[in-house]
Motif scaffolding. Structure first.
Motif, PDB file in Angstrom:
ATOM      1  N   HIS A  29       7.569  74.523   6.628  1.00 38.06           N
ATOM      2  CA  HIS A  29       7.272  72.704   6.317  1.00 38.06           C
ATOM      3  C   HIS A  29       5.566  73.225   6.333  1.00 38.06           C
ATOM      4  O   HIS A  29       4.888  72.879   7.142  1.00 38.06           O
ATOM      5  CB  HIS A  29       7.793  72.230   8.276  1.00 38.06           C
ATOM      6  CG  HIS A  29       9.009  72.540   7.594  1.00 38.06           C
ATOM      7  ND1 HIS A  29      10.357  72.659   7.880  1.00 38.06           N
ATOM      8  CD2 HIS A  29      10.266  71.147   7.511  1.00 38.06           C
ATOM      9  CE1 HIS A  29      10.755  72.699   7.738  1.00 38.06           C
ATOM     10  NE2 HIS A  29      10.828  71.309   7.882  1.00 38.06           N
ATOM     11  N   ASP A  31       3.552  70.436   6.116  1.00 32.69           N
ATOM     12  CA  ASP A  31       3.490  69.546   6.979  1.00 32.69           C
ATOM     13  C   ASP A  31       2.912  69.304   8.015  1.00 32.69           C
ATOM     14  O   ASP A  31       2.135  68.431   8.910  1.00 32.69           O
ATOM     15  CB  ASP A  31       4.172  68.991   6.385  1.00 32.69           C
ATOM     16  CG  ASP A  31       4.528  67.164   5.089  1.00 32.69           C
ATOM     17  OD1 ASP A  31       4.107  68.020   4.504  1.00 32.69           O
ATOM     18  OD2 ASP A  31       5.997  67.421   4.921  1.00 32.69           O
ATOM     19  N   TRP A  45       5.107  71.450  20.679  1.00 36.10           N
ATOM     20  CA  TRP A  45       4.017  70.482  20.216  1.00 36.10           C
ATOM     21  C   TRP A  45       3.947  70.810  18.881  1.00 36.10           C
ATOM     22  O   TRP A  45       3.209  71.990  18.389  1.00 36.10           O
ATOM     23  CB  TRP A  45       2.363  70.516  21.176  1.00 36.10           C
ATOM     24  CG  TRP A  45       3.474  70.206  22.157  1.00 36.10           C
ATOM     25  CD1 TRP A  45       3.046  70.137  23.272  1.00 36.10           C
ATOM     26  CD2 TRP A  45       2.617  68.676  23.146  1.00 36.10           C
ATOM     27  NE1 TRP A  45       2.791  69.930  24.505  1.00 36.10           N
ATOM     28  CE2 TRP A  45       3.003  68.443  24.511  1.00 36.10           C
ATOM     29  CE3 TRP A  45       2.403  67.480  22.586  1.00 36.10           C
ATOM     30  CZ2 TRP A  45       2.753  67.604  25.417  1.00 36.10           C
ATOM     31  CZ3 TRP A  45       2.143  66.529  23.472  1.00 36.10           C
ATOM     32  CH2 TRP A  45       2.668  66.241  24.940  1.00 36.10           C
ATOM     33  N   SER A  47       1.952  69.384  15.567  1.00 35.80           N
ATOM     34  CA  SER A  47       1.549  67.342  13.888  1.00 35.80           C
ATOM     35  C   SER A  47       1.275  67.771  12.987  1.00 35.80           C
ATOM     36  O   SER A  47       1.591  68.723  12.426  1.00 35.80           O
ATOM     37  CB  SER A  47      -0.017  67.922  14.738  1.00 35.80           C
ATOM     38  OG  SER A  47      -0.482  67.193  15.630  1.00 35.80           O
ATOM     39  N   LEU A  48       2.040  66.622  12.533  1.00 39.90           N
ATOM     40  CA  LEU A  48       2.295  66.844  11.321  1.00 39.90           C
ATOM     41  C   LEU A  48       0.993  66.244  10.093  1.00 39.90           C
ATOM     42  O   LEU A  48       0.524  64.930  10.764  1.00 39.90           O
ATOM     43  CB  LEU A  48       4.042  66.173  10.847  1.00 39.90           C
ATOM     44  CG  LEU A  48       5.098  67.033  11.665  1.00 39.90           C
ATOM     45  CD1 LEU A  48       6.291  66.741  11.297  1.00 39.90           C
ATOM     46  CD2 LEU A  48       4.899  68.568  11.237  1.00 39.90           C
ATOM     47  N   ILE A  55       8.854  64.201  10.453  1.00 35.32           N
ATOM     48  CA  ILE A  55       9.124  64.333  12.129  1.00 35.32           C
ATOM     49  C   ILE A  55      11.143  64.913  12.015  1.00 35.32           C
ATOM     50  O   ILE A  55      11.421  65.774  12.011  1.00 35.32           O
ATOM     51  CB  ILE A  55       9.349  63.385  12.507  1.00 35.32           C
ATOM     52  CG1 ILE A  55       7.720  63.442  12.920  1.00 35.32           C
ATOM     53  CG2 ILE A  55       9.707  63.258  14.330  1.00 35.32           C
ATOM     54  CD1 ILE A  55       7.244  62.153  13.393  1.00 35.32           C
ATOM     55  N   THR A  56      11.654  63.738  10.358  1.00 34.50           N
ATOM     56  CA  THR A  56      13.234  64.326  11.300  1.00 34.50           C
ATOM     57  C   THR A  56      13.289  65.391  10.425  1.00 34.50           C
ATOM     58  O   THR A  56      14.466  66.276  10.881  1.00 34.50           O
ATOM     59  CB  THR A  56      14.190  62.870  10.870  1.00 34.50           C
ATOM     60  OG1 THR A  56      13.625  61.684  11.640  1.00 34.50           O
ATOM     61  CG2 THR A  56      15.599  62.894  10.770  1.00 34.50           C
ATOM     62  N   ALA A  59      12.841  68.773  12.573  1.00 37.63           N
ATOM     63  CA  ALA A  59      13.144  68.412  14.010  1.00 37.63           C
ATOM     64  C   ALA A  59      15.080  69.313  13.875  1.00 37.63           C
ATOM     65  O   ALA A  59      15.192  70.414  14.266  1.00 37.63           O
ATOM     66  CB  ALA A  59      13.999  66.968  15.104  1.00 37.63           C
ATOM     67  N   LEU A  71      14.624  66.032  20.747  1.00 41.05           N
ATOM     68  CA  LEU A  71      12.451  65.188  19.970  1.00 41.05           C
ATOM     69  C   LEU A  71      12.357  64.781  20.820  1.00 41.05           C
ATOM     70  O   LEU A  71      13.264  63.208  21.521  1.00 41.05           O
ATOM     71  CB  LEU A  71      13.268  64.667  18.413  1.00 41.05           C
ATOM     72  CG  LEU A  71      11.879  64.070  18.140  1.00 41.05           C
ATOM     73  CD1 LEU A  71      10.685  64.887  17.814  1.00 41.05           C
ATOM     74  CD2 LEU A  71      13.028  62.964  17.314  1.00 41.05           C
ATOM     75  N   ALA A  73       9.815  61.445  21.071  1.00 42.13           N
ATOM     76  CA  ALA A  73       9.365  60.474  20.407  1.00 42.13           C
ATOM     77  C   ALA A  73       9.255  59.314  21.200  1.00 42.13           C
ATOM     78  O   ALA A  73       9.953  58.862  21.198  1.00 42.13           O
ATOM     79  CB  ALA A  73      10.255  60.342  18.575  1.00 42.13           C
TER      80      ALA A  73
END
Length: 79
Positions: A29, A31, A45, A47-48, A55-56, A59, A71, A73
């Motif tokens: 990923h 990102d 933890w 960060s993207l 995020i989806t 996860a 998750l 959130a």
């Protein structure tokens, strides 16, 4: 943030396997900016960079390898 229940209480080999699985997913990923696996708190933890759906996707990929990961959130109203 993802909660991985009881991760710290597992045998070292299982913790190592989970860590390798997480690293493999994060490497795919682009990102991902920062990631930290906190064993004291059983938390991952991450960060993207902002991108719709990032995020989806991340996860879901982690849950494929570590099904017990959850998750955590904040829900934001769509604009």
């Amino acid at each position: 943030m993802m909660l991985i229940p009881r991760l710290r209480s597992r045998p070292a080999s299982e913790i190592e396997r989970a860590s390798r699985d997480i690293q493999a997913v994060l490497a795919l990923h682009h990102d991902v900016v920062f990631a930290d696996l906190n064993l004291k708190l059983n938390l991952l933890w991450v960060s993207l960079r902002p991108r719709p759906g990032a995020i989806t996707e991340l996860a879901a990929a982690i849950r494929l390898r570590i099904p017990e990961a959850v998750l955590v959130a904040h829900y934001a109203e769509p604009r």
